[in-house]
Design a protein around this motif. Sequence first.
Motif, PDB file in Angstrom:
ATOM      1  N   MET A 132       0.783  -1.140   0.025  1.00 12.71           N
ATOM      2  CA  MET A 132      -0.117  -0.004  -0.156  1.00 12.71           C
ATOM      3  C   MET A 132       1.103   1.124   0.146  1.00 12.71           C
ATOM      4  O   MET A 132       1.858   1.131   0.742  1.00 12.71           O
ATOM      5  N   PHE A 133       0.777   2.103  -0.863  1.00 17.88           N
ATOM      6  CA  PHE A 133       1.546   3.270  -1.154  1.00 17.88           C
ATOM      7  C   PHE A 133       0.762   4.442  -0.624  1.00 17.88           C
ATOM      8  O   PHE A 133      -0.453   4.754  -1.264  1.00 17.88           O
ATOM      9  N   CYS A 134       0.885   5.148   0.521  1.00 22.02           N
ATOM     10  CA  CYS A 134       0.037   6.241   0.915  1.00 22.02           C
ATOM     11  C   CYS A 134       0.487   7.436   0.596  1.00 22.02           C
ATOM     12  O   CYS A 134       1.785   7.755   0.400  1.00 22.02           O
ATOM     13  N   ILE A 135      -0.345   8.400   0.661  1.00 20.08           N
ATOM     14  CA  ILE A 135       0.309   9.923   0.088  1.00 20.08           C
ATOM     15  C   ILE A 135       0.938  10.664   1.174  1.00 20.08           C
ATOM     16  O   ILE A 135       1.581  11.705   0.737  1.00 20.08           O
ATOM     17  N   ASN A 136       1.034  10.345   2.302  1.00 20.43           N
ATOM     18  CA  ASN A 136       1.951  10.869   3.369  1.00 20.43           C
ATOM     19  C   ASN A 136       2.207   9.856   4.581  1.00 20.43           C
ATOM     20  O   ASN A 136       1.566   8.786   4.525  1.00 20.43           O
ATOM     21  N   ASP A 137       3.182  10.072   4.958  1.00 18.32           N
ATOM     22  CA  ASP A 137       3.819   9.230   6.116  1.00 18.32           C
ATOM     23  C   ASP A 137       2.673   9.124   7.300  1.00 18.32           C
ATOM     24  O   ASP A 137       2.465   8.080   8.036  1.00 18.32           O
ATOM     25  N   ASP A 138       2.007  10.290   7.635  1.00 19.97           N
ATOM     26  CA  ASP A 138       0.831  10.232   8.618  1.00 19.97           C
ATOM     27  C   ASP A 138      -0.160   8.925   8.344  1.00 19.97           C
ATOM     28  O   ASP A 138      -0.527   8.245   9.015  1.00 19.97           O
ATOM     29  N   LEU A 139      -0.680   9.119   6.953  1.00 19.68           N
ATOM     30  CA  LEU A 139      -1.563   8.038   6.543  1.00 19.68           C
ATOM     31  C   LEU A 139      -0.990   6.770   6.629  1.00 19.68           C
ATOM     32  O   LEU A 139      -1.612   5.657   7.090  1.00 19.68           O
ATOM     33  N   ALA A 140       0.348   6.577   6.359  1.00 18.67           N
ATOM     34  CA  ALA A 140       1.113   5.293   6.406  1.00 18.67           C
ATOM     35  C   ALA A 140       1.144   4.682   7.793  1.00 18.67           C
ATOM     36  O   ALA A 140       0.908   3.585   8.010  1.00 18.67           O
ATOM     37  N   TYR A 141       1.274   5.559   8.691  1.00 16.75           N
ATOM     38  CA  TYR A 141       1.128   5.252  10.131  1.00 16.75           C
ATOM     39  C   TYR A 141      -0.061   4.641  10.639  1.00 16.75           C
ATOM     40  O   TYR A 141      -0.228   3.583  11.065  1.00 16.75           O
ATOM     41  N   GLY A 142      -1.095   5.382  10.079  1.00 11.95           N
ATOM     42  CA  GLY A 142      -2.382   4.922  10.401  1.00 11.95           C
ATOM     43  C   GLY A 142      -2.666   3.211   9.826  1.00 11.95           C
ATOM     44  O   GLY A 142      -3.464   2.561  10.312  1.00 11.95           O
ATOM     45  N   ALA A 143      -2.304   3.098   8.575  1.00  7.23           N
ATOM     46  CA  ALA A 143      -2.306   1.966   7.779  1.00  7.23           C
ATOM     47  C   ALA A 143      -1.851   0.915   8.509  1.00  7.23           C
ATOM     48  O   ALA A 143      -2.072  -0.345   8.821  1.00  7.23           O
ATOM     49  N   ILE A 144      -0.514   1.170   9.030  1.00  7.64           N
ATOM     50  CA  ILE A 144       0.225   0.135   9.770  1.00  7.64           C
ATOM     51  C   ILE A 144      -0.430  -0.080  11.110  1.00  7.64           C
ATOM     52  O   ILE A 144      -0.518  -1.380  11.493  1.00  7.64           O
ATOM     53  N   PHE A 145      -1.038   0.820  11.789  1.00  9.29           N
ATOM     54  CA  PHE A 145      -1.578   0.750  13.102  1.00  9.29           C
ATOM     55  C   PHE A 145      -2.797  -0.108  12.928  1.00  9.29           C
ATOM     56  O   PHE A 145      -2.924  -1.159  13.822  1.00  9.29           O
ATOM     57  N   GLU A 146      -3.559   0.245  11.922  1.00  8.27           N
ATOM     58  CA  GLU A 146      -4.779  -0.465  11.732  1.00  8.27           C
ATOM     59  C   GLU A 146      -4.620  -2.048  11.215  1.00  8.27           C
ATOM     60  O   GLU A 146      -5.258  -2.811  11.619  1.00  8.27           O
ATOM     61  N   SER A 147      -3.515  -2.265  10.341  1.00  7.95           N
ATOM     62  CA  SER A 147      -3.155  -3.452  10.120  1.00  7.95           C
ATOM     63  C   SER A 147      -2.736  -4.388  11.205  1.00  7.95           C
ATOM     64  O   SER A 147      -3.386  -5.458  11.465  1.00  7.95           O
ATOM     65  N   GLN A 148      -2.027  -3.937  12.333  1.00  9.20           N
ATOM     66  CA  GLN A 148      -1.542  -4.610  13.367  1.00  9.20           C
ATOM     67  C   GLN A 148      -2.792  -4.820  14.230  1.00  9.20           C
ATOM     68  O   GLN A 148      -2.948  -6.153  14.890  1.00  9.20           O
ATOM     69  N   ARG A 149      -3.738  -3.786  14.407  1.00 12.41           N
ATOM     70  CA  ARG A 149      -5.158  -4.121  15.213  1.00 12.41           C
ATOM     71  C   ARG A 149      -5.897  -5.347  14.504  1.00 12.41           C
ATOM     72  O   ARG A 149      -6.405  -6.254  15.232  1.00 12.41           O
ATOM     73  N   ARG A 150      -5.756  -5.519  13.242  1.00  9.84           N
ATOM     74  CA  ARG A 150      -6.545  -6.614  12.530  1.00  9.84           C
ATOM     75  C   ARG A 150      -5.471  -7.904  12.342  1.00  9.84           C
ATOM     76  O   ARG A 150      -5.829  -8.666  11.803  1.00  9.84           O
TER      77      ARG A 150
END
Length: 89
Positions: free
Chosen positions: A1-19
């Motif tokens: 997943m390529f996110c348009i900024n690092d902040d959104l990428a952090y959220g993607a990582i955290f949500e992925s870990q939650r799931r």
Amino acid sequence: MFCINDDLAYGAIFESQRRHIRIPQQLAVAGFNDLEASACINPSLTSIATPLYEIGKMSAEMLMRRLDGEKIDDPVVDLGFRLQARESA
């Protein structure tokens, strides 16, 4: 997943870990701008590093020249980028 900024990428990582989605084994994640925290999160974030200071400086200089009535012959300036590979991808 390529996110348009690092902040959104952090959220993607955290949500992925939650799931319970393993990064990068099940999903690779990359961001854009290579913020300082990108090297500190777990897993560390792969990101595109851009010269943020130089972008701001060049933009301000061009704006000041335009406000002084000067014509900008080449308004497109390539300041480059680099891939900062880390653990997330």
